[in-house]
Write an enzyme that holds these catalytic residues in place. Structure first.
Site, mmCIF file in Angstrom:
data_model
loop_
_atom_site.group_PDB
_atom_site.id
_atom_site.type_symbol
_atom_site.label_atom_id
_atom_site.label_comp_id
_atom_site.label_asym_id
_atom_site.label_seq_id
_atom_site.Cartn_x
_atom_site.Cartn_y
_atom_site.Cartn_z
ATOM 1 N N ARG A 5 0.817 -1.237 0.000
ATOM 2 C CA ARG A 5 0.000 0.000 0.000
ATOM 3 C C ARG A 5 0.844 1.278 0.000
ATOM 4 N NH1 ARG A 5 -2.853 -3.349 3.521
ATOM 5 N NH2 ARG A 5 -4.695 -4.200 2.508
ATOM 6 N N GLU A 45 -3.686 17.111 -12.321
ATOM 7 C CA GLU A 45 -4.106 17.434 -13.694
ATOM 8 C C GLU A 45 -5.606 17.718 -13.797
ATOM 9 O OE1 GLU A 45 -2.073 15.247 -16.826
ATOM 10 O OE2 GLU A 45 -3.755 15.680 -18.164
ATOM 11 N N HIS A 59 0.843 15.935 -27.599
ATOM 12 C CA HIS A 59 0.722 14.522 -27.236
ATOM 13 C C HIS A 59 -0.509 13.835 -27.835
ATOM 14 C CE1 HIS A 59 4.068 15.443 -24.697
ATOM 15 N NE2 HIS A 59 4.082 14.259 -24.135
HETATM 16 N N1 GLY Z 1 4.272 14.304 -18.758
HETATM 17 C C1 GLY Z 1 3.012 14.862 -18.422
HETATM 18 C C2 GLY Z 1 2.810 15.127 -16.971
HETATM 19 O O1 GLY Z 1 3.660 14.842 -16.163
HETATM 20 O O2 GLY Z 1 1.774 15.599 -16.615
#
Ligand code: GLY
Ligand code: NAD
Length: 370
Positions: free
Chosen positions: A122, A238, A249
């Protein structure tokens, strides 16, 4: 001169150290992150044969025993089988949560070892010692770890930040020139996505970076890491701005899917072509000037990276097939695609509502078959 660049993530803050002689100093630098006098070092056969003895000696000098876990070089190790192999080795070595994994290699080893560390019992700490230009400027920083599946790349993984990253520029001396070029695509990406001054510096110094001129290489790697760290700190998971790191990409992944993710087309080469396509598409959409798009393409092509479909192995590509790969992207919905596009050199943005038909027409204009 060595530089220490922090990735400020609260309690999980860590340093990325860039410079020379770091491999030889690795024992002392890693020592604070382990308590039991040992570390499992995950590496691939090529890197291990070239640099393993030096790392082992450096760790021994700090009283740390190296437990090598060596995988085959190449993307195929970033798989469920590769993960099972590494996990089984860590279990056989009786590592526990107080132990440390060291990822010593390119992006393949970093992603695989990082994911193994994320799920082993974990979660166990790991450090990154990236040995390719691509891994130093991109994959070792930011905590994305993953393996590939038959359905695509990086589809199973975790966010797991390292405790330390040591980017030793000296290990790049043994890196084949083709890998230097592939890594350079990710370097120029930072200029194009957010720093026009860095892009202009690369226009002049790009050849020096590829030739491993110490001053040029050091600045290029450090500036890239600085930009990546700044973006990761702002958007670790993100949800927004980190997506800018995907400039080029979406096109690149479609080209890689068509060519089979093999030796024929390295990821960085696909990114070179992908960025050129993204910028020319931006110009075709009236978002940026054609002159700026062509200027970016000249800088990419100057180091020997492809910028046109007919320079990519596998040409001619079918436009509909390329678009269908793009539509498999997690963020694509009902004929609308997400792309990173640009308004100018150094000014990229996330475009969430690009029509698949406009991309299809653009690809036809670029020489793809109907
Ligand atoms: N290589 C893309 C990122 O690390 O978000
Ligand atoms: P890689 O790890 O396959 O390394 C390329 C080749 O160079 C391998 O054959 C390796 O054995 C060899 N090599 C490595 N270091 C060397 C050295 N110092 N001297 C001589 N040979 C050396 O490929 P890569 O380009 O480093 O990484 C590609 C991977 O990174 C892909 O799987 C990609 O998905 C992943 N990636 C991840 C992220 C992320 O944020 N996690 C970002 C970008 C790319």
């Amino acid at each position: 001169m060595n530089r220490t660049l922090p990735v400020g993530l609260g309690k999980r803050t860590y340093d990325v150290v860039v410079g020379h002689g770091l491999l030889d100093a690795a024992g002392a630098m890693i020592a604070p992150f382990q308590s039991r006098g040992r570390t499992a070092v995950v590496s691939d056969e090529t890197v291990w044969a070239l640099h393993g003895p030096r790392l082992t000696a450096a760790l021994a000098a700090a009283g740390i025993t190296t437990l090598p876990v060596i995988v085959a070089p190449g993307e195929q190790s970033k798989s469920f089988e590769g993960l099972a192999e590494v996990s089984d080795r860590l279990l056989a070595l009786e590592l526990d949560r107080g132990d440390l994994v060291t990822a010593f290699g390119g992006g393949v080893v970093g992603d695989l070892a990082g994911f193994a560390a994320a799920i082993y019992k974990r979660g166990i700490d790991f450090v990154q010692i990236p040995t390719t230009l691509l891994a130093q400027v991109d994959s070792s920083v930011g905590g994305k770890t993953a393996i590939d599946t038959a359905r695509g790349k990086n589809l199973v993984g975790a966010f797991h930040q390292p405790r330390l990253v040591l980017a030793d520029l000296d290990v790049l001396e043994t890196l084949p020139i083709r890998e230097m070029r592939a890594g350079y695509a990710e370097v120029i990406k930072y200029g194009l996505l957010g720093d026009r001054g860095f892009f202009e510096w690369l226009e002049i110094n790009g050849a020096g970076v590829i030739a491993r001129d110490p001053v040029a290489l050091s600045h290029a790697v450090a500036r890239s890491i600085e930009m990546k760290a700044e973006i990761v700190v702002e958007d670790e998971r993100e949800q927004g701005r980190r997506a800018l790191l995907n400039l080029g990409h979406t096109f690149a992944h479609a080209l890689e899917a068509e060519t089979g993710y093999g030796e024929e087309l390295r990821h960085g080469e696909a990114v070179g072509a992908g960025m050129a396509l993204a910028l020319r598409f931006s110009a075709a959409q009236g978002l940026m000037t054609g002159q700026d798009a062509e200027r970016a393409c000249r800088a990419i092509t100057a180091v020997g990276l492809p910028t046109r479909l007919d320079e990519v192995p596998g040409h001619p590509f079918n436009a509909a097939r390329l678009v269908s790969h793009m539509a498999q992207d997690k963020k694509a919905e009902a004929g609308r695609l997400t792309f990173i596009l640009a308004r100018a050199l150094g000014d990229a943005f996330v475009a969430r509502d690009v029509s698949a038909s406009s991309v299809h027409s653009f690809l036809l204009s670029e020489g793809a078959t109907p």
